[in-house]
Design an enzyme around this catalytic site. Structure first.
Site, short mmCIF file in Angstrom:
data_model
loop_
_atom_site.label_atom_id
_atom_site.label_comp_id
_atom_site.label_asym_id
_atom_site.label_seq_id
_atom_site.Cartn_x
_atom_site.Cartn_y
_atom_site.Cartn_z
N GLU A 199 0.28 10.55 0.30
CA GLU A 199 -1.32 10.35 0.25
C GLU A 199 -1.86 9.85 1.62
OE1 GLU A 199 -4.71 7.26 0.30
OE2 GLU A 199 -2.62 7.00 0.99
N ASP A 214 0.80 -1.04 0.16
CA ASP A 214 0.00 0.03 -0.07
C ASP A 214 0.84 1.22 -0.16
OD1 ASP A 214 -1.83 1.96 0.33
OD2 ASP A 214 -2.23 1.38 2.46
N ASP A 235 -5.33 2.09 -6.18
CA ASP A 235 -4.69 1.90 -4.84
C ASP A 235 -5.41 0.25 -4.14
OD1 ASP A 235 -3.92 2.54 -2.25
OD2 ASP A 235 -4.67 4.52 -2.44
#
Length: 371
Positions: free
Chosen positions: A225, A191, A248
């Site tokens: 982010e 991630d 994502d």
């Protein structure tokens, strides 16, 4: 006579051995929020032979461009930063207390090995935790931000400072990439450096398959982010795109202690996830779904309520509104050091973005009605 069972379509791998080597190096390289530059340089070096030009902004968002002179602009985007910690306080006995840099999970910290990043280089440390023998009483204390601490082998504050450690030094876990059961990629910061890898692979496919796009393609690896979509906000205003495809991760919900009623029913290995949310433009999203069906790419659906919590929201509401869609990669154990993604899902996210780009026409207007 019973009908013959329909043959399952054989999966064809997109990721090559060469690109997998890059992916492993890219994941193993630390890229904490606000300190992404080394990973960004690595990412641009990988992309440079597949694109026409590259640039970065003041905070480190990296962009690779195909057809930079085209008027119509399409973005494919991921984010480059990983969650981490900041040194916040050093005791007189040389122990170090930390605060979050992004959504770091305090419950997984005890007994983890870490790298403290200093101007003198990496200093090794561990998150200490009292031995089970010493934790007496009816109710054991759980890890919290107030009681987790780092031990770098020093016995005084002065010794810690002599190593180059100071308040504000960033701290990352040292866990490395691996392949599990020849089925899953596992590591920290999948991630969303998995996203950065996948959009880079889209550029590779376009180049190797000699596809000429009728628009400018901006391959964007945004910073920050994890602390509020900040890099995407900045770069969206600079590029001023006409369309944006964001990728994502999202939660695989098949493991224990996850409520499918609230989190949805999503699984690793069953394909990319197409999201429904106000920031996801309905007609552009229909192009994604239609493309997946036409190209026989397996996919799943997710409802994201008021916002997606991804850079989709930043791009969608930038400038005068940018039609945006979100393609998510199912992931187990988010914000831990053993994040897991399925190899076939990675291939299929790459394929879906690639095929969607080939379906977009220059100047395409996705408004439901125009006046």
């Amino acid at each position: 006579m019973a009908k013959a069972k329909k043959e399952e379509k054989q999966h064809i791998s997109v990721v090559t051995s060469k690109s997998l080597r890059f992916f492993e190096q890219y994941i193993n390289n630390p890229s904490p929020t606000g300190f992404e530059w080394q990973g960004q340089r690595m990412w641009l070096d990988y992309l440079k032979s597949y694109v026409d030009e590259t640039f970065t902004d003041a905070y480190g968002t990296a962009v690779a461009v195909i057809n930079p002179k085209a008027e119509y602009k399409v973005v494919i985007e991921a984010h480059a930063d990983e969650i981490s910690w900041f040194v916040n306080y050093v005791t007189k006995d040389g122990l170090i207390y930390v605060i979050r840099n992004g959504g770091s999970d305090h419950q997984i910290a005890p007994s983890k090995r870490v790298d403290i990043h200093t101007e003198k280089g990496i200093v090794k440390a561990v998150f200490g935790w009292p031995a089970i023998h010493t934790r007496s009483g009816e109710k054991e204390e759980s890890p919290t931000l107030k009681n987790i601490f780092l031990d770098c082998g020093c016995t005084s504050k002065e010794e810690v400072e002599a190593l180059g450690i100071h308040v504000g030094c960033v701290v990352t876990y040292e866990d490395q990439f691996m392949v599990l059961n020849d089925r899953y990629y596992v590591g920290r910061a999948l991630d969303n450096r998995a996203g950065g890898f996948m959009i880079a692979e889209v550029a590779r496919l376009l180049k190797e398959n000699k596809k000429k796009l009728p628009f400018g393609l901006y391959i964007v690896n945004s910073v920050q982010e994890e602390i509020g979509l900040r890099g995407a906000e900045m770069i969206a205003h600079r590029i001023k795109p006409d369309l944006a495809i964001i990728t994502d991760v999202t939660h695989d919900t098949q493991t224990p202690m996850i409520n499918k009623v609230t989190q949805g029913d999503l699984a690793c290995g069953k394909g990319p996830v197409v999201s429904y949310a106000p920031s996801v433009q309905i007609n552009f999203n229909k192009l994604l779904v239609d493309t997946a069906i036409k190209k026989e790419i397996p996919f799943q659906r997710q409802a994201s309520s008021r916002w997606t919590g991804t850079d989709t929201d930043a791009f969608a509401y930038s400038n005068e509104g940018v039609p945006s869609v979100l393609i998510s990669l199912p992931l187990r154990y988010m914000h831990t050091t053993v994040e897991m993604i399925h190899k076939e899902d990675v291939d299929n996210v790459i394929r879906l973005i690639y095929e969607a780009l080939l379906a977009i026409k220059s100047g395409q207007d996705f408004r439901t009605f125009a006046q």
